[in-house]
Scaffold this active site. Structure first.
Site, PDB file in Angstrom:
ATOM      1  N   GLN A 290      -6.675 -26.512  13.614  1.00 44.87           N
ATOM      2  CA  GLN A 290      -6.477 -25.386  12.494  1.00 44.87           C
ATOM      3  C   GLN A 290      -5.105 -25.678  11.454  1.00 44.87           C
ATOM      4  OE1 GLN A 290      -6.420 -21.128  12.793  1.00 44.87           O
ATOM      5  NE2 GLN A 290      -5.510 -20.893  10.674  1.00 44.87           N
TER       6      GLN A 290
ATOM      7  N   CYS B 195      -8.193 -19.105  10.290  1.00 51.23           N
ATOM      8  CA  CYS B 195      -8.848 -18.976  11.572  1.00 51.23           C
ATOM      9  C   CYS B 195     -10.446 -18.492  11.667  1.00 51.23           C
ATOM     10  CB  CYS B 195      -7.904 -18.239  12.550  1.00 51.23           C
ATOM     11  SG  CYS B 195      -7.687 -16.410  11.753  1.00 51.23           S
TER      12      CYS B 195
ATOM     13  N   HIS C 208      -5.667 -13.020  14.532  1.00 48.53           N
ATOM     14  CA  HIS C 208      -6.172 -14.231  14.931  1.00 48.53           C
ATOM     15  C   HIS C 208      -7.512 -14.424  15.431  1.00 48.53           C
ATOM     16  CE1 HIS C 208      -5.945 -18.666  15.212  1.00 48.53           C
ATOM     17  NE2 HIS C 208      -6.161 -18.444  16.420  1.00 48.53           N
TER      18      HIS C 208
ATOM     19  N   ASP D 167      -9.787 -22.273  20.334  1.00 49.14           N
ATOM     20  CA  ASP D 167      -8.719 -21.764  19.334  1.00 49.14           C
ATOM     21  C   ASP D 167      -7.891 -23.062  18.647  1.00 49.14           C
ATOM     22  OD1 ASP D 167      -6.372 -20.550  18.118  1.00 49.14           O
ATOM     23  OD2 ASP D 167      -5.579 -19.506  19.964  1.00 49.14           O
TER      24      ASP D 167
END
Length: 237
Positions: free
Chosen positions: A86, A92, A175, A190
């Site tokens: 990201q 996110c 997040h 993630d």
């Protein structure tokens, strides 16, 4: 580059993943009310992925920086795990959605949709066997993709959202991450981490409960009384 943050709302996010290319005639996002079995047993089957929202605290960030168990590009390619970094601020939610959709059966993605096209242009084979920065190159593709930024913008102003999206410069203290099963292993995906994080054996049947076991470790690291957690299961209707 910065986007407005997505809301952790099953209705608006189901609409969004449908716009991206998921067959929402068959699947939707569902609130998981607890990590306990009474709540997980209420979720329709099959469960394809779990999207988790948690607060960014010093403790959580210290843990993230110490983790050294992420798969490399070579390992992820060999195991068939799709992952991207990201690099867009507040993206996110979209990264979490992409991680969920990119690692499910392609038959559930509508042919000719944005997701279908992006998966083709971001496949490991496109970058070549020797490319060791595929995760970053996928992030670069997203940065230059006007279509997905328009879809994300639309999702942040969806009438199904329960809150106003606020100011784009507001500080975001939560997040999104995703849990999914590939090749019999549960992975945490993630975009702020170096690569996929393996969490041990799992299956389609146990994905939700196994994800909740991993989520419990996030909750255990939180301050007492912390409530800024939401769990959404991408599952059958």
């Amino acid at each position: 580059m910065k986007w407005y943050p997505l809301e952790s709302n099953p209705a608006s996010l189901t609409s969004y993943v449908g716009e991206l290319g998921l067959c929402t005639d068959l699947f939707a996002l569902h609130d998981v009310l607890s990590i306990e079995s009474w709540a997980t047993s209420m979720i329709p089957k099959p469960v394809l992925a779990v999207v988790f929202l948690y607060p960014l605290t010093t403790t959580q960030e210290d843990h993230r920086k110490k983790e050294k168990v992420a798969l490399t590009v070579k390992e992820a390619r060999e195991k068939g795990v799709w992952f991207t970094k990201q690099r867009i601020g507040n993206a996110c939610g979209t990264i979490g959605a992409l991680h969920a959709l990119a690692n499910i059966d392609r038959n559930f993605i509508i042919r000719g949709s944005w997701m279908d096209s992006f998966l083709q242009m971001s496949a490991y084979s496109v970058f070549g066997e020797e490319c060791d920065d595929v995760f970053v190159k996928r992030a670069e593709l997203l940065e230059g993709d006007k279509a997905v930024s328009v879809l994300h913008e639309k999702a942040t102003s969806n009438h199904e959202n329960s809150t106003n999206r606020g100011n784009i410069d507001d500080k975001v203290l939560t997040h999104f991450i995703t849990f999914t099963v590939v090749g019999g292993v549960l992975y945490e995906l993630d975009g702020r981490k170096d690569g996929p994080i393996p969490h041990g054996p799992s299956s389609e049947e146990t994905l939700l409960d196994d994800s909740c076991a991993a989520i419990k470790r996030f909750m255990d690291r939180a301050d007492p009384g912390e409530l800024r957690f939401t769990i959404l299961a991408l599952a059958g209707k």
